[in-house]
Design a protein around this motif. Structure first.
Motif, PDB file in Angstrom:
ATOM      1  N   ARG A   1      47.689  33.800  45.954  1.00  0.00           N
ATOM      2  CA  ARG A   1      48.306  35.125  46.025  1.00  0.00           C
ATOM      3  C   ARG A   1      48.215  35.692  47.452  1.00  0.00           C
ATOM      4  NH1 ARG A   1      44.897  34.688  41.993  1.00  0.00           N
ATOM      5  NH2 ARG A   1      43.339  36.022  43.002  1.00  0.00           N
TER       6      ARG A   1
ATOM      7  N   ARG B   1      53.164  45.291  40.456  1.00  0.00           N
ATOM      8  CA  ARG B   1      52.160  44.547  41.215  1.00  0.00           C
ATOM      9  C   ARG B   1      50.873  45.368  41.272  1.00  0.00           C
ATOM     10  NH1 ARG B   1      56.124  43.059  46.339  1.00  0.00           N
ATOM     11  NH2 ARG B   1      57.536  41.639  45.213  1.00  0.00           N
TER      12      ARG B   1
ATOM     13  N   ASP C   1      51.668  39.987  46.318  1.00  0.00           N
ATOM     14  CA  ASP C   1      51.153  39.987  44.942  1.00  0.00           C
ATOM     15  C   ASP C   1      50.282  41.189  44.624  1.00  0.00           C
ATOM     16  OD1 ASP C   1      52.022  37.211  43.924  1.00  0.00           O
ATOM     17  OD2 ASP C   1      51.114  36.773  45.870  1.00  0.00           O
TER      18      ASP C   1
END
Length: 448
Positions: free
Chosen positions: A287, A160, A308
Motif C-alpha cells: 500500500r 480510503r 491507499d
C-alpha cells in the motif's frame, strides 16, 4: 475498551473550574435575589455555520456527559474561590453541595446540524444550569469543529482510510479530544496512544525520518524495522531518494511489504511513480500512505492517485481553518417564580448585528423528501406536527441528574455515516456554499 464513554475515570477529577467567573457571580446574585431556583431552559445552538461549510457535525456529547457528572467543587476549589473573594460564604456553601439534578436533551453524537438547530437543551433550576455553560461550550465547540473537518476529509477520501496524527500540533489534552472527534467524523485510526487507551480508537505508527537518519545506511534502518515489526510494516521512503528507497524496501522486506509512506514532494506525481515501481518489483499488494500537511482539498486532489491511505495532522486538529463552531448557550425559557408548577415563559435577547435568538423551549425534526433525502431542518415550539413526530432529533441524555444515554464511540461514528448519507449530494462538495438544507422555524401558539 471505551473508558470515558462508559463512565470510567476521565483525565481530571473535577470539571467545576472549567468555567468563567461570571457564571459564579451570576449565581451569587441570583441566590440573593431569590431567583436562583426558577425553573429554566438553556439551549446550545449556532447562528451560522463556519464560512463555506454546508453542514455541521455534533461531537463531544459523550465528553459533555462526563463533564456534567464530574462537575463537583472540592475543598481546595472552594478555598480558592473564598480566598480570592470571587463569591461570598453563602454561595460557597451552595457550591459545596452542587450536583446537577436536571434534564438534558440533545442531538445524538455524530448527527449533523444546521444554523438554529437546538443541539443541546439543559433544563433545571437557573442556578444549576448556568454553571455548566462554559464547560459545555468548550467541549462542543472544539469537538464539533474537528468532527466537521474530519467529515469533509473522509468524504473527500472516498472510502480510503484516514489516520489522525495531529497530537504534536495541539495541546496534549486537546489532542486526545481531537482524535476522538476525528474518529466520529470518519477517521479510521490515530497515532495518539492516550486516545487509544481512553476511547478504544485503533492506533497505528511505525517510524519517522529520525529512525532512518540514526542508521549508517537506509538499508540498515529498513532491516531493523522489518526485523522488529515484520514485513507488513510501513517503511518511510522519502528521507533521501524515493526510487532508491522503494527498491531497497522491497529487497529488504520482500513483495510482502505492507506499505510505504511518502511525506514530501509532489504527492500526485510521486504516488504514481511509486505505484508503478512497486508493481514492477512484484510488490503489487504493498500500500501507499501519504502524509505532509494534508487537508480536504489536498485529499480531493489525490482522488485519482494510487493512494491507499492518508495521514492528517495540523489541518485536522485546527478544524481545517475553522477551530470553533461559534456555538452559544442561551436562556430561552424560565418560570415566573420558584414554584415548581409555575409555567415557563419564553425569553430571548433582542439585539442587532446578527446576535438575535429565538425564545421558547424547542424541538427539532428533519423533514425528508419523497426519496428519503433531507430537505429541511424544522425547529419549533409547542406541539410537534404529526407528520414530523417520528423525525424528531433530540434524545434524552440526562434525566434527573442521571446519565441515561451513554454509548460506545462506534455508535456515534456509524450514526454520522448514516446522517451524512441522508443529506443532498451537494453536502459533500468542497466548494463554498450555503447550508445544504434550510432551517425553518415553526412557531405554534402553545407556550414553551
Amino acid at each position: 475498551m471505551n473508558t470515558a464513554d462508559l463512565g470510567l475515570p476521565v483525565e481530571v477529577p473535577s470539571t467545576a473550574l472549567f468555567t468563567d467567573q461570571y457564571e459564579l457571580t451570576m449565581l451569587q446574585a441570583a441566590l440573593k435575589a431569590g431567583t436562583a431556583e426558577r425553573r429554566s431552559v438553556f439551549e446550545v445552538f449556532t447562528r451560522r455555520l463556519p464560512h463555506g461549510r454546508r453542514y455541521g457535525v455534533v461531537a463531544g456529547t459523550g465528553r459533555v456527559l462526563d463533564a456534567v457528572t464530574n462537575f463537583r467543587f472540592d475543598a481546595g476549589m472552594l478555598a480558592f474561590l473564598g480566598e480570592r473573594g470571587i463569591v461570598d460564604e453563602a454561595t460557597l456553601n451552595w457550591l459545596a453541595d452542587y450536583r446537577f439534578q436536571g434534564d438534558i436533551w440533545g442531538y445524538p453524537e455524530g448527527e449533523v446540524y444546521f444554523p438554529g438547530s437546538p443541539l443541546l437543551r439543559v433544563e433545571g433550576s437557573f442556578a444549576e444550569c448556568v454553571l455548566l455553560e462554559t464547560v459545555i461550550l468548550s467541549i462542543l465547540n472544539h469537538d464539533s469543529a474537528i468532527a466537521a473537518a474530519a467529515s469533509r476529509m473522509s468524504s473527500a477520501a472516498g472510502g480510503r482510510p484516514l489516520i489522525e496524527m495531529g497530537a504534536r500540533r495541539t495541546h496534549e489534552l486537546a489532542a486526545v479530544a481531537a482524535a476522538r472527534s476525528a474518529y466520529v467524523g470518519g477517521f479510521a485510526t490515530t497515532s495518539d496512544l492516550a486516545a487509544g487507551f481512553r476511547y478504544g480508537i485503533p492506533t497505528v505508527g511505525t517510524s519517522a525520518h529520525a529512525f532512518t537518519l540514526l542508521h549508517d545506511q537506509e538499508r540498515d534502518a529498513f532491516r531493523a524495522q522489518v526485523d522488529a515489526l515484520g514485513a507488513d510494516t510501513t517503511l518511510l521512503v522519502d528521507t533521501y531518494d524515493v526510487a532508491e528507497a522503494v527498491r531497497t524496501a522491497v529487497e529488504v522486506a520482500g513483495p510482502e511489504l505492507g506499505a510505504v509512506r511518502i511525506d514530501s514532494g509532489d504527492l500526485l506525481l510521486v504516488a504514481h511513480r511509486v505505484r508503478q515501481q512497486l508493481d514492477d518489483l512484484g510488490a503489487t499488494d504493498t500500500r501507499i500512505v501519504v502524509t505532509s500537511d494534508l487537508d480536504e482539498y489536498a485529499i480531493a486532489s489525490l482522488a485519482a492517485a494510487p493512494v491507499d491511505a492518508y495521514g492528517v495532522g495540523t489541518q485536522l486538529v485546527t478544524g481545517s481553518g475553522h477551530p470553533t463552531c461559534s456555538m452559544v448557550y442561551k436562556l430561552v425559557a424560565r418560570a415566573e417564580s420558584a414554584d415548581p408548577s409555575a409555567p415557563l415563559v419564553p425569553v430571548a435577547k433582542k439585539s442587532t448585528g446578527g446576535k438575535t435568538s429565538v425564545g421558547g423551549r424547542k424541538w427539532a425534526a428533519r423533514r425528508l423528501d419523497e426519496y428519503g433525502v433531507a430537505e429541511a431542518e424544522v425547529v419549533g415550539t409547542g406541539a410537534v406536527p404529526d407528520e414530523l413526530a417520528d423525525r424528531q432529533l433530540l434524545v434524552e441524555l440526562v434525566k434527573g441528574g442521571e446519565v441515561v444515554a451513554r454509548e460506545p464511540l462506534d455508535a456515534a461514528r456509524e450514526r454520522h455515516i448514516a446522517a451524512r448519507a441522508n443529506l443532498p449530494l451537494s453536502a459533500t462538495q468542497l466548494s463554498r456554499g450555503e447550508p445544504v438544507i434550510p432551517t425553518e422555524y415553526l412557531h405554534l401558539p402553545s407556550g414553551s
